[in-house]
Design a protein around this motif. Structure first.
Motif, PDB file in Angstrom:
ATOM      1  N   MET A  76     -79.025  86.091  -6.949  1.00  0.00           N
ATOM      2  CA  MET A  76     -78.836  87.481  -7.362  1.00  0.00           C
ATOM      3  C   MET A  76     -77.373  87.891  -7.219  1.00  0.00           C
ATOM      4  SD  MET A  76     -80.415  90.897  -5.585  1.00  0.00           S
ATOM      5  CE  MET A  76     -82.104  90.458  -5.970  1.00  0.00           C
ATOM      6  N   HIS A  77     -76.818  87.565  -6.076  1.00  0.00           N
ATOM      7  CA  HIS A  77     -75.480  88.048  -5.772  1.00  0.00           C
ATOM      8  C   HIS A  77     -74.408  87.285  -6.541  1.00  0.00           C
ATOM      9  CE1 HIS A  77     -77.097  89.840  -1.752  1.00  0.00           C
ATOM     10  NE2 HIS A  77     -77.593  90.433  -2.818  1.00  0.00           N
ATOM     11  N   GLU A  78     -74.773  86.116  -7.016  1.00  0.00           N
ATOM     12  CA  GLU A  78     -73.834  85.352  -7.846  1.00  0.00           C
ATOM     13  C   GLU A  78     -74.002  85.670  -9.333  1.00  0.00           C
ATOM     14  OE1 GLU A  78     -74.423  81.275  -6.722  1.00  0.00           O
ATOM     15  OE2 GLU A  78     -73.632  81.600  -4.707  1.00  0.00           O
ATOM     16  N   GLY A  79     -74.892  86.602  -9.642  1.00  0.00           N
ATOM     17  CA  GLY A  79     -75.057  87.017 -11.036  1.00  0.00           C
ATOM     18  C   GLY A  79     -75.857  86.035 -11.865  1.00  0.00           C
ATOM     19  N   LYS A  80     -76.646  85.191 -11.215  1.00  0.00           N
ATOM     20  CA  LYS A  80     -77.345  84.130 -11.941  1.00  0.00           C
ATOM     21  C   LYS A  80     -78.792  84.454 -12.291  1.00  0.00           C
ATOM     22  CE  LYS A  80     -74.391  80.401 -10.274  1.00  0.00           C
ATOM     23  NZ  LYS A  80     -74.231  79.352  -9.236  1.00  0.00           N
ATOM     24  N   LEU A  81     -79.241  85.663 -12.016  1.00  0.00           N
ATOM     25  CA  LEU A  81     -80.624  86.002 -12.353  1.00  0.00           C
ATOM     26  C   LEU A  81     -80.696  86.628 -13.738  1.00  0.00           C
ATOM     27  CD1 LEU A  81     -81.970  87.536  -9.010  1.00  0.00           C
ATOM     28  CD2 LEU A  81     -82.211  85.186  -9.846  1.00  0.00           C
ATOM     29  N   THR A  82     -81.800  86.363 -14.436  1.00  0.00           N
ATOM     30  CA  THR A  82     -82.042  87.023 -15.718  1.00  0.00           C
ATOM     31  C   THR A  82     -82.579  88.435 -15.455  1.00  0.00           C
ATOM     32  OG1 THR A  82     -84.346  86.327 -15.830  1.00  0.00           O
ATOM     33  CG2 THR A  82     -82.704  84.811 -16.746  1.00  0.00           C
ATOM     34  N   ARG A  83     -82.578  89.226 -16.511  1.00  0.00           N
ATOM     35  CA  ARG A  83     -83.149  90.567 -16.401  1.00  0.00           C
ATOM     36  C   ARG A  83     -84.615  90.493 -15.965  1.00  0.00           C
ATOM     37  NH1 ARG A  83     -81.361  95.201 -19.415  1.00  0.00           N
ATOM     38  NH2 ARG A  83     -82.878  96.893 -19.344  1.00  0.00           N
ATOM     39  N   GLY A  84     -85.363  89.541 -16.510  1.00  0.00           N
ATOM     40  CA  GLY A  84     -86.772  89.376 -16.133  1.00  0.00           C
ATOM     41  C   GLY A  84     -86.941  89.034 -14.656  1.00  0.00           C
ATOM     42  N   GLN A  85     -86.039  88.230 -14.116  1.00  0.00           N
ATOM     43  CA  GLN A  85     -86.118  87.871 -12.690  1.00  0.00           C
ATOM     44  C   GLN A  85     -85.770  89.060 -11.798  1.00  0.00           C
ATOM     45  OE1 GLN A  85     -83.496  84.503 -13.075  1.00  0.00           O
ATOM     46  NE2 GLN A  85     -85.182  83.018 -13.073  1.00  0.00           N
ATOM     47  N   ILE A  86     -84.790  89.852 -12.239  1.00  0.00           N
ATOM     48  CA  ILE A  86     -84.469  91.083 -11.498  1.00  0.00           C
ATOM     49  C   ILE A  86     -85.683  92.021 -11.533  1.00  0.00           C
ATOM     50  CG2 ILE A  86     -83.087  93.211 -11.543  1.00  0.00           C
ATOM     51  CD1 ILE A  86     -81.269  91.138 -10.592  1.00  0.00           C
ATOM     52  N   HIS A  88     -81.650  85.597  -3.093  1.00  0.00           N
ATOM     53  CA  HIS A  88     -80.556  86.565  -2.947  1.00  0.00           C
ATOM     54  C   HIS A  88     -79.214  85.942  -3.324  1.00  0.00           C
ATOM     55  CE1 HIS A  88     -82.729  89.644  -0.168  1.00  0.00           C
ATOM     56  NE2 HIS A  88     -82.852  89.937  -1.447  1.00  0.00           N
ATOM     57  N   LEU A  89     -79.024  84.667  -2.991  1.00  0.00           N
ATOM     58  CA  LEU A  89     -77.756  84.027  -3.362  1.00  0.00           C
ATOM     59  C   LEU A  89     -77.603  84.011  -4.884  1.00  0.00           C
ATOM     60  CD1 LEU A  89     -77.540  81.072  -0.788  1.00  0.00           C
ATOM     61  CD2 LEU A  89     -76.623  83.388  -0.597  1.00  0.00           C
TER      62      LEU A  89
END
Lengths: 270, 270
Positions: free
Chosen positions: A57-67, A54-55
Protein backbone atom coordinates in the motif's frame (compact mmCIF):
# COMPACT_ATOMS: atom_id res chain seq x y z
CA UNK A 1 8.18 13.91 0.61
CA UNK A 2 11.43 12.27 -0.51
CA UNK A 3 10.80 8.72 0.74
CA UNK A 4 10.10 6.01 -1.76
CA UNK A 5 9.35 3.12 0.55
CA UNK A 6 8.00 2.69 4.03
CA UNK A 7 11.28 0.99 4.91
CA UNK A 8 13.22 4.19 4.15
CA UNK A 9 10.76 6.27 6.08
CA UNK A 10 10.85 3.99 9.08
CA UNK A 11 14.63 4.03 9.03
CA UNK A 12 14.72 7.82 8.99
CA UNK A 13 11.82 8.75 11.24
CA UNK A 14 11.59 5.61 13.27
CA UNK A 15 8.14 4.52 14.37
CA UNK A 16 9.89 2.52 17.05
CA UNK A 17 12.32 5.04 18.43
CA UNK A 18 12.32 3.61 21.92
CA UNK A 19 15.50 2.04 23.34
CA UNK A 20 15.24 -1.75 23.67
CA UNK A 21 14.47 -2.98 27.15
CA UNK A 22 17.43 -4.14 29.24
CA UNK A 23 15.81 -6.69 31.49
CA UNK A 24 17.89 -9.15 33.40
CA UNK A 25 15.82 -10.43 36.30
CA UNK A 26 12.62 -12.14 35.13
CA UNK A 27 10.83 -11.65 38.46
CA UNK A 28 11.62 -7.98 39.09
CA UNK A 29 8.99 -5.30 38.54
CA UNK A 30 9.88 -3.29 35.45
CA UNK A 31 10.39 0.46 35.62
CA UNK A 32 8.27 2.71 33.42
CA UNK A 33 11.07 2.92 30.85
CA UNK A 34 11.65 -0.83 30.90
CA UNK A 35 7.98 -1.64 30.41
CA UNK A 36 7.70 0.88 27.59
CA UNK A 37 10.83 -0.62 26.02
CA UNK A 38 9.36 -4.12 26.26
CA UNK A 39 6.11 -3.02 24.59
CA UNK A 40 8.00 -1.21 21.84
CA UNK A 41 10.04 -4.34 21.16
CA UNK A 42 6.79 -6.28 20.64
CA UNK A 43 5.53 -3.56 18.30
CA UNK A 44 8.76 -3.57 16.32
CA UNK A 45 8.27 -7.28 15.61
CA UNK A 46 4.50 -7.65 15.44
CA UNK A 47 2.72 -4.36 14.73
CA UNK A 48 1.10 -4.30 11.29
CA UNK A 49 3.30 -1.48 9.93
CA UNK A 50 5.51 -4.39 8.80
CA UNK A 51 2.75 -6.39 7.12
CA UNK A 52 3.34 -7.10 3.41
CA UNK A 53 -0.10 -5.67 2.55
CA UNK A 54 0.75 -2.32 4.16
CA UNK A 55 4.18 -2.30 2.51
CA UNK A 56 2.52 -2.70 -0.89
CA UNK A 57 0.00 0.00 0.00
CA UNK A 58 2.63 2.46 1.07
CA UNK A 59 4.76 1.79 -1.98
CA UNK A 60 1.82 2.58 -4.25
CA UNK A 61 1.58 -0.97 -5.57
CA UNK A 62 -2.07 -1.71 -4.81
CA UNK A 63 -4.82 -1.50 -7.40
CA UNK A 64 -7.98 0.47 -6.78
CA UNK A 65 -9.82 -2.84 -6.25
CA UNK A 66 -7.30 -3.92 -3.59
CA UNK A 67 -7.63 -0.58 -1.79
CA UNK A 68 -11.42 -1.04 -1.91
CA UNK A 69 -11.11 -4.55 -0.45
CA UNK A 70 -9.00 -3.15 2.38
CA UNK A 71 -11.48 -0.34 3.12
CA UNK A 72 -14.48 -2.69 3.00
CA UNK A 73 -12.91 -5.30 5.27
CA UNK A 74 -11.31 -2.87 7.66
CA UNK A 75 -14.72 -1.28 8.24
CA UNK A 76 -15.67 -4.39 10.19
CA UNK A 77 -12.85 -3.58 12.60
CA UNK A 78 -13.81 0.11 12.75
CA UNK A 79 -17.43 -0.59 13.65
CA UNK A 80 -16.30 -2.99 16.42
CA UNK A 81 -14.17 -0.38 18.22
CA UNK A 82 -17.00 1.35 20.14
CA UNK A 83 -18.45 -2.08 20.95
CA UNK A 84 -15.24 -3.32 22.53
CA UNK A 85 -14.79 0.07 24.23
CA UNK A 86 -18.31 -0.19 25.66
CA UNK A 87 -17.39 -3.56 27.17
CA UNK A 88 -14.22 -2.06 28.66
CA UNK A 89 -16.27 0.88 29.93
CA UNK A 90 -18.66 -1.51 31.68
CA UNK A 91 -15.75 -2.97 33.67
CA UNK A 92 -14.14 0.28 34.88
CA UNK A 93 -14.83 2.52 37.87
CA UNK A 94 -16.26 6.01 37.56
CA UNK A 95 -12.90 7.72 37.15
CA UNK A 96 -11.81 5.24 34.50
CA UNK A 97 -15.13 5.56 32.64
CA UNK A 98 -14.83 9.36 32.52
CA UNK A 99 -11.45 9.04 30.81
CA UNK A 100 -12.35 6.14 28.48
CA UNK A 101 -15.71 7.51 27.28
CA UNK A 102 -14.07 9.83 24.72
CA UNK A 103 -13.02 6.81 22.66
CA UNK A 104 -16.62 5.88 22.02
CA UNK A 105 -17.49 9.46 21.08
CA UNK A 106 -14.41 9.64 18.81
CA UNK A 107 -15.77 6.76 16.75
CA UNK A 108 -19.54 7.19 17.07
CA UNK A 109 -19.59 10.98 16.92
CA UNK A 110 -22.48 12.98 18.31
CA UNK A 111 -24.58 12.94 15.14
CA UNK A 112 -24.38 11.91 11.52
CA UNK A 113 -21.08 12.71 9.83
CA UNK A 114 -19.21 13.51 13.03
CA UNK A 115 -17.38 10.36 14.18
CA UNK A 116 -14.72 7.92 13.02
CA UNK A 117 -17.19 5.36 11.73
CA UNK A 118 -18.85 7.92 9.45
CA UNK A 119 -15.40 9.15 8.43
CA UNK A 120 -14.47 5.61 7.40
CA UNK A 121 -17.64 5.39 5.33
CA UNK A 122 -16.62 8.66 3.67
CA UNK A 123 -13.31 6.97 2.79
CA UNK A 124 -15.32 4.05 1.37
CA UNK A 125 -17.38 6.38 -0.81
CA UNK A 126 -14.24 8.18 -1.97
CA UNK A 127 -12.94 4.77 -3.11
CA UNK A 128 -16.08 4.27 -5.17
CA UNK A 129 -17.70 1.79 -2.80
CA UNK A 130 -21.39 1.80 -1.98
CA UNK A 131 -21.83 3.12 1.54
CA UNK A 132 -24.66 0.73 2.38
CA UNK A 133 -22.76 -2.32 1.12
CA UNK A 134 -19.80 -1.46 3.34
CA UNK A 135 -21.98 -0.60 6.34
CA UNK A 136 -23.82 -3.93 6.08
CA UNK A 137 -20.57 -5.86 6.75
CA UNK A 138 -22.11 -8.69 4.73
CA UNK A 139 -19.12 -9.10 2.44
CA UNK A 140 -16.37 -9.15 5.02
CA UNK A 141 -13.88 -12.02 4.64
CA UNK A 142 -14.43 -14.75 7.25
CA UNK A 143 -10.77 -14.47 8.25
CA UNK A 144 -11.21 -10.75 8.96
CA UNK A 145 -14.44 -11.41 10.83
CA UNK A 146 -12.95 -14.08 13.08
CA UNK A 147 -9.90 -11.94 13.88
CA UNK A 148 -12.01 -8.90 14.76
CA UNK A 149 -14.56 -10.93 16.71
CA UNK A 150 -11.75 -12.26 18.89
CA UNK A 151 -11.24 -8.72 20.16
CA UNK A 152 -14.43 -9.06 22.25
CA UNK A 153 -13.38 -11.97 24.52
CA UNK A 154 -9.96 -10.33 24.83
CA UNK A 155 -11.63 -7.37 26.57
CA UNK A 156 -14.57 -9.14 28.27
CA UNK A 157 -12.78 -12.21 29.66
CA UNK A 158 -9.65 -12.22 31.79
CA UNK A 159 -8.31 -9.44 34.03
CA UNK A 160 -9.31 -5.82 33.46
CA UNK A 161 -5.64 -4.96 32.94
CA UNK A 162 -5.66 -7.20 29.85
CA UNK A 163 -8.68 -5.35 28.46
CA UNK A 164 -7.02 -1.95 28.84
CA UNK A 165 -3.63 -3.19 27.58
CA UNK A 166 -5.18 -4.51 24.39
CA UNK A 167 -5.49 -0.89 23.23
CA UNK A 168 -1.73 -0.27 23.51
CA UNK A 169 -1.18 -0.67 19.77
CA UNK A 170 -2.03 3.03 19.85
CA UNK A 171 1.51 3.57 21.11
CA UNK A 172 2.49 2.96 17.49
CA UNK A 173 -0.54 3.98 15.46
CA UNK A 174 -0.01 7.74 15.42
CA UNK A 175 3.28 7.55 13.57
CA UNK A 176 2.03 4.87 11.19
CA UNK A 177 -1.02 6.99 10.33
CA UNK A 178 1.15 10.08 9.71
CA UNK A 179 3.28 8.10 7.26
CA UNK A 180 0.26 6.45 5.67
CA UNK A 181 -1.46 9.77 4.97
CA UNK A 182 1.60 10.96 3.06
CA UNK A 183 1.87 7.74 1.08
CA UNK A 184 -1.85 7.59 0.28
CA UNK A 185 -1.86 11.18 -1.01
CA UNK A 186 1.29 10.53 -3.04
CA UNK A 187 0.29 7.22 -4.64
CA UNK A 188 -3.51 7.29 -4.68
CA UNK A 189 -4.45 10.96 -5.20
CA UNK A 190 -8.06 9.95 -5.91
CA UNK A 191 -8.26 9.05 -2.20
CA UNK A 192 -7.15 12.47 -0.91
CA UNK A 193 -10.66 13.74 -0.13
CA UNK A 194 -11.39 10.69 2.05
CA UNK A 195 -8.64 10.96 4.65
CA UNK A 196 -10.64 12.71 7.38
CA UNK A 197 -10.57 9.57 9.54
CA UNK A 198 -6.78 9.42 9.67
CA UNK A 199 -6.41 13.14 10.31
CA UNK A 200 -8.63 12.90 13.39
CA UNK A 201 -6.80 9.81 14.67
CA UNK A 202 -3.47 11.63 14.71
CA UNK A 203 -4.32 13.49 17.90
CA UNK A 204 -6.90 11.03 19.28
CA UNK A 205 -4.54 8.07 19.29
CA UNK A 206 -1.74 9.95 21.05
CA UNK A 207 -4.03 10.97 23.91
CA UNK A 208 -5.47 7.45 24.12
CA UNK A 209 -2.06 5.78 24.16
CA UNK A 210 -0.79 8.07 26.90
CA UNK A 211 -3.76 7.39 29.12
CA UNK A 212 -3.75 3.62 28.54
CA UNK A 213 -0.04 3.26 29.16
CA UNK A 214 -0.16 5.39 32.33
CA UNK A 215 -3.12 3.31 33.54
CA UNK A 216 -1.58 -0.12 32.98
CA UNK A 217 1.80 0.94 34.38
CA UNK A 218 0.18 2.28 37.53
CA UNK A 219 -2.12 -0.72 38.04
CA UNK A 220 0.38 -3.48 37.34
CA UNK A 221 1.43 -4.49 40.84
CA UNK A 222 3.55 -7.52 39.95
CA UNK A 223 5.83 -8.64 37.17
CA UNK A 224 3.13 -11.17 36.23
CA UNK A 225 0.74 -8.25 35.71
CA UNK A 226 3.32 -6.63 33.45
CA UNK A 227 3.75 -9.85 31.47
CA UNK A 228 -0.03 -9.97 31.07
CA UNK A 229 0.10 -6.47 29.57
CA UNK A 230 2.77 -7.59 27.10
CA UNK A 231 0.72 -10.65 26.19
CA UNK A 232 -2.43 -8.60 25.57
CA UNK A 233 -0.49 -6.29 23.25
CA UNK A 234 0.90 -9.31 21.39
CA UNK A 235 -2.57 -10.76 20.91
CA UNK A 236 -3.89 -7.41 19.70
CA UNK A 237 -1.03 -7.19 17.18
CA UNK A 238 -2.07 -10.68 15.99
CA UNK A 239 -5.65 -9.43 15.51
CA UNK A 240 -4.47 -6.58 13.29
CA UNK A 241 -1.97 -8.76 11.42
CA UNK A 242 -4.40 -11.62 10.73
CA UNK A 243 -6.90 -9.22 9.13
CA UNK A 244 -4.25 -8.27 6.58
CA UNK A 245 -3.22 -11.90 6.06
CA UNK A 246 -6.79 -12.71 5.04
CA UNK A 247 -6.85 -9.67 2.74
CA UNK A 248 -3.51 -10.46 1.10
CA UNK A 249 -4.50 -14.10 0.57
CA UNK A 250 -7.83 -13.24 -1.05
CA UNK A 251 -6.96 -10.08 -3.01
CA UNK A 252 -3.18 -10.03 -3.66
CA UNK A 253 -1.69 -13.53 -3.76
CA UNK A 254 -2.60 -16.27 -4.39
CA UNK A 255 -5.93 -14.47 -4.83
CA UNK A 256 -8.12 -17.36 -3.72
CA UNK A 257 -11.49 -15.88 -2.82
CA UNK A 258 -13.37 -17.72 -0.05
CA UNK A 259 -16.98 -18.63 -0.93
CA UNK A 260 -19.20 -15.55 -0.87
CA UNK A 261 -16.32 -13.04 -0.71
CA UNK A 262 -16.64 -9.52 -2.08
CA UNK A 263 -15.27 -9.02 -5.59
CA UNK A 264 -14.06 -5.75 -6.98
CA UNK A 265 -15.59 -4.70 -10.29
CA UNK A 266 -12.25 -5.33 -11.97
CA UNK A 267 -12.15 -8.88 -10.56
CA UNK A 268 -15.71 -9.77 -11.40
CA UNK A 269 -15.23 -8.59 -14.97
CA UNK A 270 -12.36 -11.00 -15.53
CA UNK B 1 -7.84 -46.64 -6.55
CA UNK B 2 -8.01 -45.23 -10.05
CA UNK B 3 -8.76 -41.58 -9.23
CA UNK B 4 -6.03 -39.06 -9.79
CA UNK B 5 -7.70 -35.97 -8.40
CA UNK B 6 -10.29 -35.20 -5.79
CA UNK B 7 -12.33 -33.58 -8.52
CA UNK B 8 -12.59 -36.91 -10.36
CA UNK B 9 -13.46 -38.73 -7.19
CA UNK B 10 -16.12 -36.24 -6.23
CA UNK B 11 -17.61 -36.44 -9.70
CA UNK B 12 -17.81 -40.23 -9.54
CA UNK B 13 -18.74 -40.87 -5.93
CA UNK B 14 -20.34 -37.59 -5.15
CA UNK B 15 -19.91 -36.28 -1.64
CA UNK B 16 -22.96 -34.17 -2.30
CA UNK B 17 -25.32 -36.70 -3.76
CA UNK B 18 -28.44 -35.00 -2.54
CA UNK B 19 -30.96 -33.53 -4.96
CA UNK B 20 -30.97 -29.71 -4.93
CA UNK B 21 -33.76 -28.15 -2.92
CA UNK B 22 -36.83 -27.01 -4.87
CA UNK B 23 -38.10 -24.23 -2.67
CA UNK B 24 -40.60 -21.76 -4.00
CA UNK B 25 -42.29 -20.12 -1.06
CA UNK B 26 -39.85 -18.35 1.26
CA UNK B 27 -42.19 -18.48 4.26
CA UNK B 28 -43.26 -22.13 4.08
CA UNK B 29 -41.82 -24.70 6.46
CA UNK B 30 -39.47 -26.99 4.55
CA UNK B 31 -40.02 -30.73 4.45
CA UNK B 32 -37.28 -33.05 5.69
CA UNK B 33 -36.07 -33.58 2.13
CA UNK B 34 -36.15 -29.88 1.31
CA UNK B 35 -34.18 -28.93 4.41
CA UNK B 36 -31.62 -31.64 3.72
CA UNK B 37 -31.38 -30.42 0.12
CA UNK B 38 -30.82 -26.85 1.29
CA UNK B 39 -28.06 -27.91 3.68
CA UNK B 40 -26.39 -30.02 1.01
CA UNK B 41 -26.43 -27.05 -1.37
CA UNK B 42 -24.55 -25.01 1.24
CA UNK B 43 -22.04 -27.83 1.66
CA UNK B 44 -21.53 -28.14 -2.08
CA UNK B 45 -20.48 -24.49 -2.20
CA UNK B 46 -18.80 -23.94 1.13
CA UNK B 47 -17.58 -27.18 2.75
CA UNK B 48 -13.79 -27.39 2.85
CA UNK B 49 -13.57 -30.42 0.54
CA UNK B 50 -13.28 -27.73 -2.17
CA UNK B 51 -10.54 -25.73 -0.48
CA UNK B 52 -7.34 -25.34 -2.55
CA UNK B 53 -5.24 -26.67 0.35
CA UNK B 54 -7.23 -29.91 0.48
CA UNK B 55 -7.11 -30.25 -3.30
CA UNK B 56 -3.30 -30.02 -3.17
CA UNK B 57 -3.24 -32.51 -0.30
CA UNK B 58 -5.42 -35.01 -2.09
CA UNK B 59 -3.44 -34.69 -5.30
CA UNK B 60 -0.21 -35.51 -3.47
CA UNK B 61 1.25 -32.06 -4.05
CA UNK B 62 2.08 -31.08 -0.48
CA UNK B 63 5.54 -31.35 1.03
CA UNK B 64 6.12 -33.10 4.33
CA UNK B 65 6.56 -29.67 5.95
CA UNK B 66 3.17 -28.52 4.63
CA UNK B 67 1.50 -31.69 5.92
CA UNK B 68 3.15 -31.05 9.28
CA UNK B 69 1.87 -27.45 9.31
CA UNK B 70 -1.63 -28.75 8.62
CA UNK B 71 -1.45 -31.36 11.40
CA UNK B 72 -0.03 -28.88 13.90
CA UNK B 73 -2.59 -26.17 13.17
CA UNK B 74 -5.56 -28.49 12.85
CA UNK B 75 -4.78 -29.86 16.33
CA UNK B 76 -6.02 -26.56 17.73
CA UNK B 77 -9.40 -27.33 16.17
CA UNK B 78 -9.34 -30.93 17.38
CA UNK B 79 -8.67 -29.99 21.02
CA UNK B 80 -11.51 -27.45 20.89
CA UNK B 81 -14.16 -30.01 19.87
CA UNK B 82 -14.87 -31.44 23.35
CA UNK B 83 -14.84 -27.90 24.75
CA UNK B 84 -17.52 -26.70 22.33
CA UNK B 85 -19.43 -29.96 22.87
CA UNK B 86 -19.31 -29.42 26.64
CA UNK B 87 -20.87 -26.00 26.14
CA UNK B 88 -23.60 -27.54 23.96
CA UNK B 89 -24.08 -30.26 26.55
CA UNK B 90 -24.59 -27.62 29.26
CA UNK B 91 -27.50 -26.17 27.29
CA UNK B 92 -29.42 -29.38 26.53
CA UNK B 93 -31.98 -31.33 28.54
CA UNK B 94 -31.32 -34.76 30.00
CA UNK B 95 -32.40 -36.66 26.90
CA UNK B 96 -30.28 -34.46 24.67
CA UNK B 97 -27.26 -34.76 26.96
CA UNK B 98 -27.47 -38.56 26.94
CA UNK B 99 -27.26 -38.56 23.15
CA UNK B 100 -24.63 -35.81 22.82
CA UNK B 101 -22.23 -37.09 25.50
CA UNK B 102 -20.68 -39.68 23.17
CA UNK B 103 -19.06 -36.89 21.15
CA UNK B 104 -16.97 -35.82 24.11
CA UNK B 105 -15.93 -39.42 24.81
CA UNK B 106 -15.11 -39.94 21.11
CA UNK B 107 -12.54 -37.16 21.30
CA UNK B 108 -11.33 -37.37 24.90
CA UNK B 109 -11.37 -41.17 25.19
CA UNK B 110 -11.58 -42.91 28.54
CA UNK B 111 -7.84 -43.00 29.19
CA UNK B 112 -4.54 -42.25 27.49
CA UNK B 113 -4.37 -43.33 23.86
CA UNK B 114 -8.09 -44.00 23.47
CA UNK B 115 -9.72 -40.87 22.02
CA UNK B 116 -9.61 -38.67 18.95
CA UNK B 117 -7.30 -36.06 20.48
CA UNK B 118 -4.69 -38.72 21.27
CA UNK B 119 -5.22 -40.20 17.82
CA UNK B 120 -4.47 -36.80 16.29
CA UNK B 121 -1.27 -36.57 18.34
CA UNK B 122 -0.35 -40.01 16.99
CA UNK B 123 -0.78 -38.57 13.50
CA UNK B 124 1.46 -35.67 14.54
CA UNK B 125 4.17 -38.06 15.74
CA UNK B 126 3.86 -40.09 12.54
CA UNK B 127 4.57 -36.85 10.64
CA UNK B 128 7.75 -36.35 12.64
CA UNK B 129 6.35 -33.61 14.87
CA UNK B 130 7.09 -33.37 18.58
CA UNK B 131 3.97 -34.40 20.49
CA UNK B 132 4.49 -31.80 23.24
CA UNK B 133 5.02 -28.96 20.74
CA UNK B 134 1.75 -29.80 18.98
CA UNK B 135 -0.16 -30.31 22.25
CA UNK B 136 1.00 -26.91 23.57
CA UNK B 137 -0.83 -25.12 20.71
CA UNK B 138 1.77 -22.36 21.09
CA UNK B 139 2.69 -22.29 17.43
CA UNK B 140 -0.78 -22.19 15.93
CA UNK B 141 -1.30 -19.48 13.29
CA UNK B 142 -3.31 -16.53 14.62
CA UNK B 143 -5.71 -16.93 11.69
CA UNK B 144 -6.38 -20.54 12.68
CA UNK B 145 -6.75 -19.60 16.32
CA UNK B 146 -9.26 -16.82 15.63
CA UNK B 147 -11.34 -19.05 13.34
CA UNK B 148 -11.45 -21.90 15.86
CA UNK B 149 -12.10 -19.59 18.81
CA UNK B 150 -15.15 -18.24 17.02
CA UNK B 151 -16.70 -21.71 17.34
CA UNK B 152 -17.31 -21.05 21.04
CA UNK B 153 -19.65 -18.03 20.76
CA UNK B 154 -21.41 -19.80 17.89
CA UNK B 155 -22.48 -22.54 20.35
CA UNK B 156 -22.75 -20.49 23.56
CA UNK B 157 -24.58 -17.42 22.24
CA UNK B 158 -27.79 -17.41 20.25
CA UNK B 159 -30.52 -20.06 20.12
CA UNK B 160 -29.77 -23.67 21.09
CA UNK B 161 -30.83 -24.74 17.60
CA UNK B 162 -27.88 -22.76 16.20
CA UNK B 163 -25.49 -24.55 18.56
CA UNK B 164 -26.69 -27.99 17.45
CA UNK B 165 -26.84 -27.03 13.77
CA UNK B 166 -23.21 -25.87 13.80
CA UNK B 167 -22.22 -29.55 13.90
CA UNK B 168 -24.03 -30.34 10.64
CA UNK B 169 -20.81 -30.25 8.61
CA UNK B 170 -20.73 -33.90 9.70
CA UNK B 171 -23.33 -34.51 7.02
CA UNK B 172 -20.39 -34.23 4.63
CA UNK B 173 -17.35 -35.24 6.67
CA UNK B 174 -17.71 -39.02 6.45
CA UNK B 175 -17.36 -39.13 2.70
CA UNK B 176 -14.53 -36.60 2.68
CA UNK B 177 -12.63 -38.62 5.28
CA UNK B 178 -13.10 -41.85 3.31
CA UNK B 179 -11.62 -40.18 0.23
CA UNK B 180 -8.87 -38.52 2.22
CA UNK B 181 -7.69 -41.78 3.77
CA UNK B 182 -7.25 -43.27 0.31
CA UNK B 183 -5.37 -40.24 -0.98
CA UNK B 184 -3.14 -39.96 2.07
CA UNK B 185 -2.13 -43.63 1.86
CA UNK B 186 -1.52 -43.28 -1.86
CA UNK B 187 0.53 -40.08 -1.86
CA UNK B 188 2.08 -39.96 1.59
CA UNK B 189 2.76 -43.60 2.54
CA UNK B 190 4.91 -42.48 5.49
CA UNK B 191 1.63 -41.28 7.07
CA UNK B 192 -0.17 -44.64 6.83
CA UNK B 193 0.47 -45.66 10.43
CA UNK B 194 -1.05 -42.43 11.73
CA UNK B 195 -4.56 -42.63 10.28
CA UNK B 196 -6.34 -44.07 13.33
CA UNK B 197 -8.18 -40.78 13.88
CA UNK B 198 -9.82 -40.80 10.46
CA UNK B 199 -10.75 -44.47 10.68
CA UNK B 200 -12.67 -43.89 13.91
CA UNK B 201 -14.40 -40.82 12.50
CA UNK B 202 -15.88 -42.79 9.62
CA UNK B 203 -18.55 -44.35 11.82
CA UNK B 204 -18.65 -41.68 14.54
CA UNK B 205 -19.44 -38.82 12.16
CA UNK B 206 -22.29 -40.71 10.45
CA UNK B 207 -24.02 -41.38 13.77
CA UNK B 208 -23.45 -37.79 14.88
CA UNK B 209 -24.79 -36.30 11.66
CA UNK B 210 -27.92 -38.43 11.76
CA UNK B 211 -28.73 -37.42 15.33
CA UNK B 212 -28.00 -33.73 14.78
CA UNK B 213 -30.05 -33.50 11.61
CA UNK B 214 -32.99 -35.36 13.16
CA UNK B 215 -32.81 -33.06 16.18
CA UNK B 216 -32.74 -29.77 14.28
CA UNK B 217 -35.45 -30.89 11.84
CA UNK B 218 -37.73 -31.90 14.69
CA UNK B 219 -37.12 -28.75 16.76
CA UNK B 220 -37.36 -26.18 13.99
CA UNK B 221 -40.93 -24.94 14.34
CA UNK B 222 -40.82 -22.12 11.80
CA UNK B 223 -39.14 -21.33 8.52
CA UNK B 224 -37.07 -18.75 10.43
CA UNK B 225 -35.75 -21.58 12.62
CA UNK B 226 -34.83 -23.50 9.48
CA UNK B 227 -33.03 -20.47 8.06
CA UNK B 228 -31.13 -20.19 11.33
CA UNK B 229 -30.00 -23.80 10.88
CA UNK B 230 -28.74 -23.00 7.39
CA UNK B 231 -26.94 -19.92 8.65
CA UNK B 232 -25.21 -21.85 11.44
CA UNK B 233 -24.00 -24.44 8.93
CA UNK B 234 -22.70 -21.64 6.68
CA UNK B 235 -20.78 -20.06 9.55
CA UNK B 236 -19.32 -23.43 10.53
CA UNK B 237 -18.18 -23.97 6.94
CA UNK B 238 -16.49 -20.55 7.14
CA UNK B 239 -14.67 -21.64 10.30
CA UNK B 240 -13.27 -24.71 8.57
CA UNK B 241 -12.45 -22.81 5.37
CA UNK B 242 -10.70 -19.89 7.09
CA UNK B 243 -8.34 -22.28 8.91
CA UNK B 244 -7.13 -23.55 5.56
CA UNK B 245 -6.89 -20.03 4.12
CA UNK B 246 -4.46 -19.12 6.92
CA UNK B 247 -2.50 -22.32 6.29
CA UNK B 248 -2.31 -21.82 2.53
CA UNK B 249 -1.23 -18.19 2.93
CA UNK B 250 1.55 -19.01 5.39
CA UNK B 251 2.82 -22.35 4.06
CA UNK B 252 1.88 -22.64 0.37
CA UNK B 253 1.57 -19.25 -1.32
CA UNK B 254 2.65 -16.52 -0.96
CA UNK B 255 4.30 -18.19 2.06
CA UNK B 256 4.32 -15.09 4.28
CA UNK B 257 4.77 -16.34 7.83
CA UNK B 258 3.09 -14.19 10.49
CA UNK B 259 5.40 -13.17 13.37
CA UNK B 260 6.09 -16.12 15.68
CA UNK B 261 4.65 -18.75 13.31
CA UNK B 262 5.86 -22.35 13.32
CA UNK B 263 8.48 -23.18 10.71
CA UNK B 264 9.09 -26.63 9.33
CA UNK B 265 12.70 -27.85 9.48
CA UNK B 266 12.90 -27.52 5.72
CA UNK B 267 11.71 -23.88 5.90
CA UNK B 268 13.97 -22.87 8.75
CA UNK B 269 16.99 -24.33 6.97
CA UNK B 270 16.43 -22.14 3.92
Amino acid sequence: MGHTTLKDAVAERSIFDHAPAQIEDSSQLLTREQLLGKLHAIGAERYHHRHPFHLLMHEGKLTRGQIQAWVLNRFYYQQMIPIKDSIILSRGDVEFRRAWLKRIVDHDGSGQGTGGIDAWLLLAETCGLDRAVVASCEHVLPGTRFAVDSYLPLVSDGPFLQAVASSLTELFSGKLIALRMEFLKQHYPWLSEGLKYFKARLTQSREDAEFAFAYVFEHARTREDQELIAKALTRKCDILWAQLDALYYAYVAPGNLPPGAWQSEATSEQ
